[in-house]
Motif scaffolding. Structure first.
Motif, PDB file in Angstrom:
ATOM      1  N   TYR B 299       0.782  -1.236  -0.002  1.00 12.00           N
ATOM      2  CA  TYR B 299      -0.137  -0.169   0.021  1.00 12.00           C
ATOM      3  C   TYR B 299       0.837   1.365  -0.065  1.00 12.00           C
ATOM      4  CZ  TYR B 299      -4.030  -3.003   0.354  1.00 12.00           C
ATOM      5  OH  TYR B 299      -5.163  -3.952  -0.030  1.00 12.00           O
ATOM      6  N   LEU B 302       1.414   1.569  -3.574  1.00  9.46           N
ATOM      7  CA  LEU B 302       0.045   1.940  -4.406  1.00  9.46           C
ATOM      8  C   LEU B 302       0.012   3.526  -4.051  1.00  9.46           C
ATOM      9  CD1 LEU B 302      -2.286   1.227  -6.127  1.00  9.46           C
ATOM     10  CD2 LEU B 302      -3.458   0.899  -3.883  1.00  9.46           C
ATOM     11  N   ASP B 303       0.301   4.203  -2.888  1.00 10.85           N
ATOM     12  CA  ASP B 303       0.281   5.435  -2.496  1.00 10.85           C
ATOM     13  C   ASP B 303       1.211   6.303  -3.384  1.00 10.85           C
ATOM     14  OD1 ASP B 303      -0.643   7.447  -1.180  1.00 10.85           O
ATOM     15  OD2 ASP B 303       0.494   7.123   0.533  1.00 10.85           O
ATOM     16  N   GLY B 306      -0.332   6.545  -6.363  1.00  8.11           N
ATOM     17  CA  GLY B 306      -1.999   7.354  -6.436  1.00  8.11           C
ATOM     18  C   GLY B 306      -1.850   8.217  -6.848  1.00  8.11           C
ATOM     19  N   CYS B 309      -2.390   8.018 -10.609  1.00  4.89           N
ATOM     20  CA  CYS B 309      -3.682   7.363 -10.996  1.00  4.89           C
ATOM     21  C   CYS B 309      -5.018   8.101 -11.056  1.00  4.89           C
ATOM     22  CB  CYS B 309      -3.782   6.265 -10.249  1.00  4.89           C
ATOM     23  SG  CYS B 309      -2.559   4.795 -10.459  1.00  4.89           S
ATOM     24  N   ALA B 310      -5.015   9.033  -9.884  1.00  6.17           N
ATOM     25  CA  ALA B 310      -6.056   9.782  -9.507  1.00  6.17           C
ATOM     26  C   ALA B 310      -6.132  10.975 -10.759  1.00  6.17           C
ATOM     27  CB  ALA B 310      -5.945  10.702  -8.247  1.00  6.17           C
ATOM     28  N   THR B 314      -8.700   7.620 -12.892  1.00  2.64           N
ATOM     29  CA  THR B 314      -9.982   7.358 -12.038  1.00  2.64           C
ATOM     30  C   THR B 314     -11.134   6.975 -12.980  1.00  2.64           C
ATOM     31  OG1 THR B 314      -9.239   9.105 -10.656  1.00  2.64           O
ATOM     32  CG2 THR B 314     -11.296   8.335 -10.009  1.00  2.64           C
ATOM     33  N   ALA B 338      -7.760  -0.154  -7.348  1.00  4.71           N
ATOM     34  CA  ALA B 338      -7.044   1.029  -8.201  1.00  4.71           C
ATOM     35  C   ALA B 338      -8.051   1.873  -8.961  1.00  4.71           C
ATOM     36  CB  ALA B 338      -6.025   0.306  -9.222  1.00  4.71           C
TER      37      ALA B 338
END
Lengths: 504, 450
Positions: B299, B302-303, B306, B309-310, B314, B338
């Protein structure tokens, strides 16, 4: 001239287009798949009237069949569908070709069309009851889905052992179908010379597809172009033809169905690989009177000149061709001389493993660069390559010849004995794992940079640079040779007989 | 001609796809599957008993599509092959096979030899078992598998080969506590098989287990023999590998479990770890500690991804075309953890009817409020028709789908066979870090300064 003597010995059998398919090359040409010896001895033998002796091997490695060698590339015929009439595994070889084609940049004149492949998906039930139902289904499905102008039906070992009546199906379905049905007999077991498929393919195209000429097209030149003629080669040859006011038509790969209909109207059929094209040239000549010349391939300056002058004879473009040769040479020759001066590989040696056209051209070019030719390996020996080897021998002297139908264990034996600086051949045989360098070969088919052109005038220079770079860095080969085990036991290299398994 | 009544194919269920011709099916035949296994057991020497071109098709073409994984040791055109010709079709291929086995043992340096036959041998009724029996006195074992191309696809060849290995080369022995077999990864057919096996192996070793994977490591003949000493067989697929797993249960009483998809990313990997731990009754404290450590790292990673991805992805619509384990695995991660919107999932490994519910249930219980359209399709033409009517921005599929995607300016990444444009050695999307690896691979294709 000795060459004429050789020609006189081999009687080319007439094409009998009424037959379902072409004869296998073991019968029609006396091709063999196992030989090793000096070229001088080989030529002596043949010139004194001795036939090439056939040998089976008691140990063999993975090889090619009639389907994998040629027919699964025929999917590049435009507006067509390819049916591979066998279990799904037989269709594998065609997928990659489809992707190679789709990668051709559109700005390099890739015609926009779909490539359609269907496997008749023979399963256990079909093996019991026969594959004819599935073949009919595959033909119907092809028509419904792709509305093609032609449908090539490639047979397999499975359909052959079952004895599916392919001609019967074609005959019964053709009247109701607009697309031309073209059955090609490429059952894998039918011939041990996989090049027999070149003939089987040509036979089917001429028998089922090509239409009688309505008129002659004086500016149309058929060029026999298997897939080893790279896209960059096509682009370069097209440029040259355009300069002299002629239209090249590359056949059969990448030609459209409609273009193939009218290849009977061409002024001449020009070769790029005699082994690949002879049957097609011959069949077009016998059935429709299209003239042809069988050699040379347009590889290297000298051959390219002869090639274009031959074409000029049939098209009346003598003046234009002379002008073309002058212009192209003026551009390439100074660069070539410059390259030769700086070429660092003089006195190094090369082992050439290639198809027939390159197996002849590369040794000549290497010799021109001052390199030694250690050996030439081909899949098979036949009268075509004999003639070519004769001319190479006259030009560069003696070297070893090895015919091996792939068989890496024999090639490995030879490489181990001769330790050439360069090896040019296919990967997937482990043969690059040694102290010397490897010249990449078939990857040019999917390399669409203009530098992958090896045919005609400029191609020579490109090939020179490829050799130069290969010589400079054998580190991958050396590393793997040192760090990874070899698959063959030591005794294999400690005894002298490369054909130890081909003596039985 | 007589069809050989082979014990391992006689009770085969006729499948729907058997009755159809197929456009570019995304698998090869049983022979290809058999060779995929044999050539990846260390120092095993395969002997093809088939026509000459089966070598090119299965050792070269199939493998180019399988992530361009090269020949390694004995593989590619090096592979011994009887190259059956007209003579054998008429008179039988047994003599030729015996000759080929003899010569192969003499010439090739290996610890074990295994014959895999193609269509011709299967159709003319060669008694391969009898030929192989003639070599029982050799210092090295000679095994065989009936892998006629018409008998089935890659997956059948994979299972039949493992079953043959179990039947012919393993014997009853003491069960070793904590030893597990891992099945379900079919070389080349699963382009990530090597990395997947290695990642799953690392996870299992991480929770204290001793892993037998047979293929893709250096365990060789020893690894094959170890199969019958396992405490449990773990099948990482809803169906591929169940055949040999059941055989081990029948023969040696070794239980098996099936995890229905490739565990991609932390959520499913933890589920996988817990399922295995429960089956083997592993100490909860050890497992909790392992899971906690792994999830913290996963995680954290992933952060890091993040933000981008955002910004870019999204709820982005995605399509997946792959075998059931891979397709379900990647879709679950992308939807569950995700933020993506899977719109269409095409399963192309032709799973048996009885496991399709399981596959569907894994795609219907997504944490996000999305339900992708799920299609079971082998035929490339039908498959493309489905894709043409679906909306997606990213397609995780085979290399065959990339052209259509490119024409629409959509993002494509090859994750399944055939992947002609991808070199895969160790790549994997399995495990705690697998999701991040997947994001890295396809996000790289379209992120830009913003």
């Amino acid at each position: 001239m000795k060459e004429v003597l050789l020609m006189a010995k081999f009687e080319y059998k007439k094409v009998n287009i009424d037959n379902d398919t072409s004869p296998k090359r073991e019968d029609s040409m006396g091709s063999i798949k196992a030989y090793s010896g000096k070229v001088s001895e080989l030529l002596d033998k043949v010139n004194t009237g001795n036939p090439l002796e056939w040998h089976n091997r008691s140990f063999e490695q993975a090889s090619q069949c009639l389907l994998t060698q040629t027919v699964n590339r025929i999917l590049t015929i435009r507006d067509s569908a390819l049916i591979i009439h066998g279990p799904v595994g037989c269709a594998q070889g065609s997928y990659g070709y489809r992707e190679i084609y789709r990668n051709v940049p559109i700005q390099l004149q890739r015609p926009n069309f779909q490539l359609n492949i269907i496997s008749s998906n023979l399963t256990e039930q079909d093996i019991v009851f026969g594959g004819e139902k599935k073949l009919r289904q595959a033909i119907e499905t092809s028509v419904q889905r792709y509305n093609p102008k032609s449908i090539v039906i490639a047979t397999s070992c499975a359909s052959g052992v079952m004895g599916d009546d392919i001609e019967g199906i074609v005959e019964s379905m053709q009247p109701d179908i607009e697309a031309r049905l073209i059955p090609i007999h490429c059952e894998g077991f039918r011939s041990q010379i996989s090049q027999s498929a070149f003939d089987a393919t040509a036979h089917a195209i001429v028998k089922y597809l090509v239409k009688p000429p309505k008129k002659k097209q004086k500016d149309l030149v058929n060029i026999i172009a298997p897939f080893s003629v790279t896209w960059a080669d096509r682009v370069e040859l097209t440029r040259l033809f355009t300069k002299i006011g002629l239209r090249p038509r590359f056949i059969p790969d990448f030609a459209s169905t409609e273009e193939l209909f009218e290849i009977s109207e061409a002024a001449v059929t020009a070769p790029t690989c005699p082994s690949y094209g002879f049957y097609l040239q011959n069949a077009l000549y016998e059935k429709f009177g299209v003239p042809f010349f069988r050699e040379p391939a347009p590889l290297g300056i000298e051959y390219t000149e002869i090639w274009f002058r031959n074409i000029a004879k049939y098209t009346g473009k003598e003046k234009e061709v002379e002008q073309l040769i002058k212009e192209e040479k003026a551009q390439v020759l100074p660069q070539l001389e410059e390259f030769k001066k700086t070429f660092k590989g003089k006195d190094s040696s090369i082992f050439v493993s290639a198809g027939q056209a390159r197996a002849v051209f590369i040794p000549k070019f290497a010799a021109e660069l001052g390199m030694n030719v250690a050996a030439v390996n081909t899949l098979e020996l036949d009268p075509f390559i004999m003639e070519e080897l004769q001319s190479v021998y006259e030009q560069i002297g003696d070297f070893e010849v090895h015919a091996s139908d792939v068989q890496p264990f024999e090639q490995s034996h030879m490489l181990n004995r001769m330790k050439p600086d360069l090896y040019t051949g296919c990967p997937f045989m482990g043969l690059y794992k040694r102290d010397g360098s490897h010249v990449r070969n078939h990857s040019f088919r999917s390399d669409f940079s203009i530098q992958s052109n090896q045919f005609a005038f400029k191609g020579l220079l490109n090939y020179g640079f490829i050799i130069q770079r290969a010589l400079n860095n054998p580190s991958l080969n050396k590393t793997l040779h040192e760090k990874r085990p070899a698959p063959y036991k030591k005794w294999w290299y400690e005894q002298d007989d490369i054909l130890a398994y081909a003596r039985q | 001609m007589s069809l050989r009544s082979a014990e391992n194919t006689s009770n085969k269920i006729e499948k729907e796809t058997d009755s159809k011709c197929l456009e570019s099916p995304k698998y090869t035949c049983a022979l290809g599957g058999a060779l995929a296994v044999i050539t990846n057991i260390d120092r095993f020497v395969p002997i093809i008993h088939a026509g000459a071109g089966c070598g090119t098709n299965q050792m070269l073409s199939f493998r180019s599509g399988g992530g361009n994984q090269g020949i390694g040791y004995i593989n590619g055109m090096i592979t011994p092959s009887s190259n059956l010709s007209e003579k054998e079709v008429v008179f039988g291929g047994e003599e030729r096979l015996a000759q080929q086995i003899r010569a192969t043992i003499d010439l090739m340096d290996g610890d074990a030899f295994m014959v895999a036959n193609g269509c011709i041998a299967g159709m003319i009724g060669d008694d391969i078992e009898a030929v192989v029996r003639g070599f029982t006195e050799e210092e090295v074992p000679v095994a065989y598998v009936n892998s006629s191309g018409f008998a089935g696809n890659t997956y059948l060849g994979y299972e039949e080969t493992l079953k043959s290995l179990i039947n012919q080369l393993t014997k009853e022995q003491d069960i070793v506590k904590g030893r597990v077999n891992v099945f379900g990864f079919v070389p080349y057919q699963d382009i990530f098989w090597r990395g997947n096996l290695s990642k799953i192996g690392n996870i299992l070793r991480g929770i204290g287990l001793d892993v037998t994977q047979v293929i893709g490591d250096f365990s060789g003949l020893e690894g094959v023999r170890r199969m019958s000493s396992a405490e449990l067989t773990i099948v990482v697929s809803p169906w591929v590998g169940l055949g040999p797993a059941k055989l081990l249960e029948e023969k040696y009483g070794i239980p098996y479990l099936s995890f229905p998809n490739l565990p991609v990313g932390p959520q499913d990997t933890t589920e996988f770890v817990r399922l295995v731990s429960k089956a083997l009754k592993l100490p909860a404290r050890r497992i909790n500690k392992y899971v906690q450590q792994q999830e913290r790292q996963a995680y954290y990673e992933l952060d890091i991804a993040g933000d981008v991805c955002a910004q870019f992805s999204t709820s982005l619509p995605i399509a997946a075309v792959a075998d059931s384990a891979t397709a379900v695995g990647v879709v679950r991660f992308l939807a569950n953890e995700a933020g993506f919107t899977p719109t269409i999932v095409v399963i192309n490994d032709d799973p048996p009817e009885e496991v399709r519910e399981t596959i569907l249930s894994r795609l219907n219980d997504l944490r996000a409020n999305v339900k992708p359209k799920v299609i079971f399709e082998v035929d490339n033409y039908e498959l493309n028709k489905h894709l043409a009517t679906a909306y997606y921005r990213v397609i995780l599929a085979s290399s065959q789908e990339r052209f259509a995607a490119q024409e629409e300016n959509q993002i494509h990444l090859s994750i399944s066979y055939p992947a002609f444009e991808r070199l895969v050695v160790n790549d994997t999307y399995a495990g705690y870090g697998g999701g991040i690896a997947l994001l890295e691979d396809f996000m790289t294709k379209f992120i830009m300064p913003y």
